[in-house]
Structure formats: structure tokens, C-alpha cells
Write a protein that holds these residues in place. Structure first.
Motif, mmCIF file in Angstrom:
data_model
loop_
_atom_site.group_PDB
_atom_site.id
_atom_site.type_symbol
_atom_site.label_atom_id
_atom_site.label_comp_id
_atom_site.label_asym_id
_atom_site.label_seq_id
_atom_site.Cartn_x
_atom_site.Cartn_y
_atom_site.Cartn_z
ATOM 1 N N ALA A 14 41.345 56.215 7.372
ATOM 2 C CA ALA A 14 40.314 56.756 6.194
ATOM 3 C C ALA A 14 40.042 57.960 6.108
ATOM 4 O O ALA A 14 39.816 58.451 5.180
ATOM 5 C CB ALA A 14 39.155 55.728 6.371
ATOM 6 N N ARG A 15 39.982 58.547 7.406
ATOM 7 C CA ARG A 15 39.449 60.102 7.511
ATOM 8 C C ARG A 15 40.526 61.007 6.761
ATOM 9 O O ARG A 15 40.019 61.856 6.090
ATOM 10 C CB ARG A 15 38.993 60.513 8.687
ATOM 11 N N GLU A 16 41.869 60.619 7.313
ATOM 12 C CA GLU A 16 42.797 61.459 6.870
ATOM 13 C C GLU A 16 43.020 61.332 4.925
ATOM 14 O O GLU A 16 42.939 62.370 4.279
ATOM 15 C CB GLU A 16 44.210 60.841 7.358
ATOM 16 N N ILE A 17 42.596 60.092 4.527
ATOM 17 C CA ILE A 17 42.891 59.909 3.222
ATOM 18 C C ILE A 17 41.620 60.475 2.466
ATOM 19 O O ILE A 17 41.493 61.288 1.384
ATOM 20 C CB ILE A 17 42.805 58.346 2.726
ATOM 21 N N ALA A 18 40.186 60.424 3.004
ATOM 22 C CA ALA A 18 39.088 60.796 2.562
ATOM 23 C C ALA A 18 39.019 62.367 2.400
ATOM 24 O O ALA A 18 38.220 63.148 1.619
ATOM 25 C CB ALA A 18 37.950 60.479 3.269
ATOM 26 N N ALA A 19 39.929 63.192 3.153
ATOM 27 C CA ALA A 19 40.018 64.810 3.415
ATOM 28 C C ALA A 19 40.944 65.037 2.106
ATOM 29 O O ALA A 19 40.642 66.490 1.815
ATOM 30 C CB ALA A 19 40.745 65.073 4.452
ATOM 31 N N MET A 20 41.479 64.173 1.333
ATOM 32 C CA MET A 20 42.349 64.578 0.378
ATOM 33 C C MET A 20 41.404 64.593 -1.216
ATOM 34 O O MET A 20 40.318 64.131 -1.077
ATOM 35 C CB MET A 20 43.487 63.686 0.187
ATOM 36 N N SER A 21 42.117 65.031 -2.072
ATOM 37 C CA SER A 21 41.491 64.912 -3.385
ATOM 38 C C SER A 21 41.455 63.593 -3.920
ATOM 39 O O SER A 21 42.454 62.870 -4.149
ATOM 40 C CB SER A 21 42.219 65.786 -4.362
ATOM 41 N N PRO A 22 40.102 63.041 -3.902
ATOM 42 C CA PRO A 22 39.995 61.492 -4.779
ATOM 43 C C PRO A 22 40.699 61.469 -5.901
ATOM 44 O O PRO A 22 41.024 60.273 -6.124
ATOM 45 C CB PRO A 22 38.452 61.442 -4.610
ATOM 46 N N VAL A 23 40.614 62.550 -6.778
ATOM 47 C CA VAL A 23 41.348 62.303 -8.297
ATOM 48 C C VAL A 23 42.828 62.140 -8.074
ATOM 49 O O VAL A 23 43.272 61.131 -8.468
ATOM 50 C CB VAL A 23 40.821 63.342 -8.915
ATOM 51 N N ALA A 24 43.261 62.830 -7.077
ATOM 52 C CA ALA A 24 45.010 62.678 -6.905
ATOM 53 C C ALA A 24 45.125 61.210 -5.934
ATOM 54 O O ALA A 24 46.137 60.684 -6.386
ATOM 55 C CB ALA A 24 45.228 63.968 -5.774
ATOM 56 N N ASP A 50 40.206 69.814 -8.497
ATOM 57 C CA ASP A 50 40.983 69.871 -7.223
ATOM 58 C C ASP A 50 42.205 70.514 -7.179
ATOM 59 O O ASP A 50 42.796 70.947 -6.110
ATOM 60 C CB ASP A 50 40.827 68.182 -6.932
ATOM 61 N N GLN A 51 43.116 70.388 -8.060
ATOM 62 C CA GLN A 51 44.381 70.772 -8.050
ATOM 63 C C GLN A 51 44.221 72.410 -7.897
ATOM 64 O O GLN A 51 45.141 72.932 -7.308
ATOM 65 C CB GLN A 51 45.090 70.613 -9.310
ATOM 66 N N LYS A 52 43.406 72.983 -8.892
ATOM 67 C CA LYS A 52 43.074 74.547 -8.628
ATOM 68 C C LYS A 52 42.861 74.866 -7.243
ATOM 69 O O LYS A 52 43.352 75.715 -6.595
ATOM 70 C CB LYS A 52 42.213 74.943 -9.806
ATOM 71 N N GLU A 53 41.800 74.112 -6.670
ATOM 72 C CA GLU A 53 41.152 74.502 -5.372
ATOM 73 C C GLU A 53 42.276 74.053 -4.276
ATOM 74 O O GLU A 53 42.423 74.851 -3.499
ATOM 75 C CB GLU A 53 40.152 73.341 -5.151
ATOM 76 N N GLY A 54 42.968 73.075 -4.436
ATOM 77 C CA GLY A 54 44.115 72.800 -3.553
ATOM 78 C C GLY A 54 45.240 73.823 -3.585
ATOM 79 O O GLY A 54 45.625 74.131 -2.619
ATOM 80 N N LYS A 100 41.537 75.777 4.473
ATOM 81 C CA LYS A 100 41.384 74.353 4.099
ATOM 82 C C LYS A 100 40.700 74.059 2.935
ATOM 83 O O LYS A 100 39.726 74.829 2.358
ATOM 84 C CB LYS A 100 40.453 73.678 5.143
ATOM 85 N N PRO A 101 41.367 73.461 1.972
ATOM 86 C CA PRO A 101 40.760 73.022 0.760
ATOM 87 C C PRO A 101 39.274 72.319 0.704
ATOM 88 O O PRO A 101 39.042 71.496 1.617
ATOM 89 C CB PRO A 101 41.701 72.272 -0.063
ATOM 90 N N GLU A 102 38.389 72.445 -0.212
ATOM 91 C CA GLU A 102 37.259 72.014 -0.319
ATOM 92 C C GLU A 102 37.368 70.947 -1.675
ATOM 93 O O GLU A 102 36.826 71.333 -2.727
ATOM 94 C CB GLU A 102 36.006 72.675 -0.473
ATOM 95 N N PHE A 103 37.911 69.826 -1.457
ATOM 96 C CA PHE A 103 38.011 68.827 -2.689
ATOM 97 C C PHE A 103 36.587 68.187 -3.075
ATOM 98 O O PHE A 103 35.799 67.978 -2.368
ATOM 99 C CB PHE A 103 38.762 67.792 -2.450
ATOM 100 N N LYS A 104 36.087 68.425 -4.463
ATOM 101 C CA LYS A 104 35.165 68.066 -4.928
ATOM 102 C C LYS A 104 35.287 66.556 -5.811
ATOM 103 O O LYS A 104 34.461 65.787 -6.452
ATOM 104 C CB LYS A 104 34.599 69.116 -5.983
ATOM 105 N N GLY A 105 36.478 66.197 -6.156
ATOM 106 C CA GLY A 105 36.487 64.828 -6.715
ATOM 107 C C GLY A 105 36.598 65.172 -8.312
ATOM 108 O O GLY A 105 36.259 64.234 -9.100
ATOM 109 N N LYS A 106 37.059 66.320 -8.833
ATOM 110 C CA LYS A 106 36.742 66.700 -10.319
ATOM 111 C C LYS A 106 37.984 67.223 -10.853
ATOM 112 O O LYS A 106 38.694 68.042 -9.868
ATOM 113 C CB LYS A 106 35.296 67.513 -10.373
#
Length: 257
Positions: free
Chosen positions: A193-203, A238-242, A251-257
Motif C-alpha cells: 500500500a505504501r508503494e502505491i500511495a507514493a505514486m500519483s493518485p490520479v495516475a 502530477d504529470q508535470k511534477e513527476g 523525488k516527486p511530491e504528488f498532490k492528486g491533481k
């Protein structure tokens, strides 16, 4: 809620739902399934939650449906009750859903685990569709999801004999993602779950949709659906940030936007 517990702050961006009918080995009655449906809908709407873990206890994830609720029903009673409409809503959960399974995952319990996106199992986990032993058959997706996961021959044997398979057999067959010792299976589920939660939630949401579509359509239509979701992500922050983080080697900081 009477038959489940919900912790939407189990860990940062991770929620935990626990089935809680221990005396009945978490048998899935109508009330429990309704509570689960409602809880998942609330977590889907919670921007702080990116991944949900669904579990039972060490003895049983869920040992099946509540047979006492169904034993005296007629075909029309079952049609009117329409218990599977609740399952249809659970299937529509947008956020990644991980089943953490220990002990029995049988009948409806196996079907519920398969409704999730991934399964982490303890060494004691047992999976099966034993409905044939009481004169019926799987009705919440067992004949369909199990066949897609483990293939026709093994699914046919499990459904027609009611045979259980071990965690090791389930892993070899492709039904589950990983196995951990009983005392560590929840930690293993959290690690995933931690691995997935670290990714972009939109993606993650669009990627989940796309993988699921592979089971519902032919290849060309699935590829078209995948491509559309891929393009859509280029409208996200999130794509721009990633991609910027990749260029800048940070390391990217994804916001889910």
C-alpha cells in the motif's frame, strides 16, 4: 457500523477496513456487505486516502456468505433481494484496493478478495469456492474472476469439487501477489500500500481503470481506452511534477491533481 471497522488514517494516505464478525468467521451477510459498500464509497470521496486495505482476522478473511440468510429463500426472493447489486457497487471503487488475507477466504470470501485489485496472503491462507457442496455455485463472480486468474482447468476443478488451495498454490497460479508469515501479512499489505500511495493518485486511478478494462473488452478497444487515459494524464499537475522531478533527479511530491 456493526460488522466492520474503518480507520481512514491507518497510515498516511492508507485506510483500513476490517471485517468484524469473528464468531461467524466474518461470514458475509447483507448488513456487512452494505456497510462495506458505504465505507468504500466514503473512502473513495476522501482526498487524503489513496489506497484501501481490506482484511479480516488471522483465522478468517471471510469463510463465505451467511448461509442462514439464504437457506430458506426462493428464486424470486433472491431476485427481489438483489444482493449482488451491492457487489456491483464495491467493484466500482476507484481507489486501489488490497485484500490482506489470512486463514479462510472461501465462497463469498474468496470472491470478495478477488473483487479487490491485489491480494496479500499469510502462509495460513486457504482459498476456495465450495458452494457446490451445498447444492449451489458461486454467484458473486467466482466462476468468472477465478477462471481469469488461474485458468479454466484449475478453476473448473475448484468450482466443481469445492477444493481449497493453499497460499503457495494461489501464488503459483497467479491468484495472489505475495505471501508472508501470519505475524507479518498485514505489514506486507502495508508495504504494498505504501508503494502505491507514493505514486500519483490520479495516475493510479486511471491505470486501475485501464487494467480492469483488459478483462472486459477485446485488445483494440482496450488499447484505445489505455491511450485515452494516458493522454488525459498530461492534463494533471502530477504529470508535470513527476516528469520535472525525474529531470531534476529528485523525488516527486504528488498532490492528486
Amino acid at each position: 457500523m456493526e460488522f466492520i471497522t474503518v480507520d481512514n488514517q491507518f497510515e498516511k494516505h492508507i485506510a483500513l477496513i476490517r471485517l468484524n464478525r469473528p464468531k461467524e468467521l466474518n461470514a458475509l451477510n447483507l448488513q456487512l456487505m452494505g456497510e462495506l459498500r458505504d465505507a468504500l464509497a466514503e473512502l473513495d470521496a476522501d482526498d487524503e486516502v489513496r489506497v484501501v486495505i481490506l482484511t479480516g482476522n488471522e483465522k478468517a478473511f471471510a469463510a463465505g456468505a451467511d448461509i442462514k440468510q439464504m437457506a430458506g429463500k426462493t428464486a424470486i426472493d433472491m431476485l427481489i433481494t438483489d444482493q449482488f447489486s451491492t457487489w456491483d457497487q464495491i467493484k466500482k471503487t476507484k481507489k486501489p484496493l488490497i485484500a490482506a488475507v489470512s486463514g479462510f477466504a472461501l465462497g463469498g470470501g474468496c470472491e470478495l478478495a478477488m473483487t479487490c485489485d491485489m491480494i496479500v496472503a499469510s502462509e495460513s491462507a486457504r482459498f476456495g469456492q465450495p458452494e457446490i457442496k451445498i447444492g449451489v455455485m458461486p454467484g458473486a463472480g467466482g466462476t468468472q474472476r477465478l477462471t481469469r486468474a488461474v485458468g479454466k482447468a484449475r478453476a473448473m476443478e475448484m468450482v466443481l469439487t469445492g477444493k481449497f488451495i493453499s497460499a503457495e498454490e494461489a501464488l503459483a497460479a497467479g491468484l495472489i501477489n505475495r505471501i508472508a508469515p501470519v505475524e507479518m501479512y498485514m505489514e506486507a499489505a502495508k508495504d504494498l500500500a505504501r508503494e502505491i500511495a507514493a505514486m500519483s493518485p490520479v495516475a493510479a486511478r486511471l491505470a486501475k481503470e485501464s487494467v480492469n478494462r483488459a478483462f472486459e473488452t477485446h485488445l483494440d478497444e482496450g488499447l484505445h481506452f489505455e491511450r485515452k487515459n494516458f493522454y488525459m494524464l498530461f492534463a494533471s499537475e502530477d504529470q508535470k511534477e513527476g516528469m520535472q522531478a525525474f529531470v531534476e533527479k529528485r523525488k516527486p511530491e504528488f498532490k492528486g491533481k
